[in-house]
Design an enzyme around this catalytic site. Structure first.
Site, mmCIF file in Angstrom:
data_model
loop_
_atom_site.group_PDB
_atom_site.id
_atom_site.type_symbol
_atom_site.label_atom_id
_atom_site.label_comp_id
_atom_site.label_asym_id
_atom_site.label_seq_id
_atom_site.Cartn_x
_atom_site.Cartn_y
_atom_site.Cartn_z
ATOM 1 N N VAL A 56 0.826 -1.204 0.000
ATOM 2 C CA VAL A 56 0.000 0.000 0.000
ATOM 3 C C VAL A 56 0.862 1.257 0.000
ATOM 4 C CG1 VAL A 56 -1.691 1.327 1.295
ATOM 5 C CG2 VAL A 56 -1.944 -1.139 1.110
ATOM 6 N N LYS A 81 14.599 -2.531 2.325
ATOM 7 C CA LYS A 81 13.358 -2.338 1.568
ATOM 8 C C LYS A 81 13.139 -0.863 1.242
ATOM 9 C CE LYS A 81 8.912 -2.971 0.367
ATOM 10 N NZ LYS A 81 8.531 -3.525 -0.943
ATOM 11 N N ARG A 112 -10.405 -7.058 9.197
ATOM 12 C CA ARG A 112 -9.483 -5.936 9.406
ATOM 13 C C ARG A 112 -9.109 -5.739 10.872
ATOM 14 N NH1 ARG A 112 -13.264 -3.837 5.601
ATOM 15 N NH2 ARG A 112 -12.344 -3.345 3.568
ATOM 16 N N ILE A 143 -4.140 5.235 6.684
ATOM 17 C CA ILE A 143 -4.625 4.184 5.795
ATOM 18 C C ILE A 143 -4.700 2.853 6.529
ATOM 19 C CG2 ILE A 143 -3.972 2.816 3.752
ATOM 20 C CD1 ILE A 143 -2.855 5.349 2.540
ATOM 21 N N ASN A 183 -5.268 -0.336 8.969
ATOM 22 C CA ASN A 183 -6.488 -0.922 9.537
ATOM 23 C C ASN A 183 -6.268 -1.448 10.955
ATOM 24 O OD1 ASN A 183 -8.499 -0.681 7.478
ATOM 25 N ND2 ASN A 183 -7.312 -2.129 6.264
ATOM 26 N N PRO A 184 -7.354 -1.596 11.735
ATOM 27 C CA PRO A 184 -8.707 -1.126 11.425
ATOM 28 C C PRO A 184 -8.742 0.400 11.402
ATOM 29 C CG PRO A 184 -8.598 -1.996 13.645
ATOM 30 C CD PRO A 184 -7.272 -2.307 13.024
ATOM 31 N N ALA A 241 -15.790 4.883 -3.182
ATOM 32 C CA ALA A 241 -15.364 4.737 -4.576
ATOM 33 C C ALA A 241 -15.856 3.424 -5.153
ATOM 34 C CB ALA A 241 -13.841 4.820 -4.661
ATOM 35 N N HIS A 253 -15.286 1.327 8.637
ATOM 36 C CA HIS A 253 -14.597 0.752 7.481
ATOM 37 C C HIS A 253 -14.443 -0.738 7.762
ATOM 38 C CE1 HIS A 253 -12.039 0.207 4.077
ATOM 39 N NE2 HIS A 253 -10.958 -0.039 4.791
#
Length: 270
Positions: free
Chosen positions: A8, A34, A85, A115, A117-118, A147, A172
């Site tokens: 993400v 990374k 989530r 962004i 979660n949860p 969306a 969410h």
């Protein structure tokens, strides 16, 4: 600033770069190899992007001068095991508890977009630990959910998605809901089309469920979500950076709205 360069986070960085929304990207991740690799890969793309962008590896304290920080830490393995989530909670809360004080010690006074979660719980924790004023910390969960709903409505009705106004609200997660009475197409309420055109006579509960399930369709097939959340993040960042005063669905701390206080939920936000 982007904290967490998993599937993400790295796609959010790439989308911001492609859209020309950021002049400078600061990347933070606990995996040093990374984050350095992602930094170099993004730098390799800059020459063909619409605007000049600098990309750097940073530490938490280096984020103090950022306009926006995106929290995208996570452990996808936890989500994939149960497709719930909430199971990401303990890992992500521990991460947030660790890095928020470090970020704030660097003098950060901008906007946090969450962004991870949860989404609603993590957003609340970021707001609580950072001490930033209300309205400076919010989550993108219901923005992405909305969306998905708009795209389903567009496919069902044949109306362009930009002419559809619809939001998903609440959690969410599994408890998300759709205020159908407020859905409109080109300014005309969806309810006004009842019985007048078969394109608008569909099972609303089934569509809400489909919008929710599409997230797990993506997760089950590719083990992560990338494009939907990164474009949602870009739209939110664009609104903030340009001062658009647009109303979008986002997770915010309630202070009496809808009779709720002291928790985060997805609601229309200016």
């Amino acid at each position: 600033g982007i904290i967490g360069l998993g599937a993400v986070g790295k796609n959010c960085a790439y989308a911001l770069l492609l859209r020309g929304l950021a002049d400078e990207l600061l990347l933070v991740d606990v995996d040093e190899n990374k984050v350095r690799a992602e930094c170099q890969d993004l730098r390799d793309a800059v020459a063909w992007c619409p605007h000049q962008v600098t990309v750097q590896v940073a530490g938490y304290e280096d984020l103090g001068g950022c306009d926006i920080i995106v929290n995208s830490v996570g452990n996808m393995k936890l989500l994939l095991e149960t497709m719930d989530r909430v199971d990401e909670l303990h890992f992500n809360i521990a991460q947030v508890n660790d890095f928020i004080p470090k970020v704030m010690a660097g003098g950060f006074n901008g906007i946090f977009i969450n962004i991870s979660n949860p989404c609603d719980i993590i957003t609340w924790q970021v707001a609580h630990l950072s001490g930033l004023p209300r309205g400076r910390v919010f989550g993108t969960g219901t923005g992405l959910d909305s969306a998905r709903l708009i795209n389903l409505l567009s496919m069902q009705t044949g109306v362009a998605h930009r002419s559809i106004q619809a939001m998903m609200m609440g959690e969410h997660g599994a408890a998300i809901m759709v205020p159908w009475s407020q859905v409109s197409l080109g300014g005309k309420l969806l309810d006004a089309f009842d019985g007048k055109d078969p394109r608008f006579d569909f099972d609303r509960m089934a569509m809400r469920k489909k919008a929710e399930e599409n997230a797990y369709l993506v997760l089950g097939g590719k083990k992560c979500t990338e494009y939907g959340i990164s474009t949602t993040l870009c739209r939110v960042a664009e609104i903030v950076l340009h001062g658009e005063k647009a109303i979008i669905p986002a997770s915010m701390i309630m202070d009496g709205e809808y009779g709720e206080s002291g928790l985060c939920a997805g609601v229309p936000v200016l």
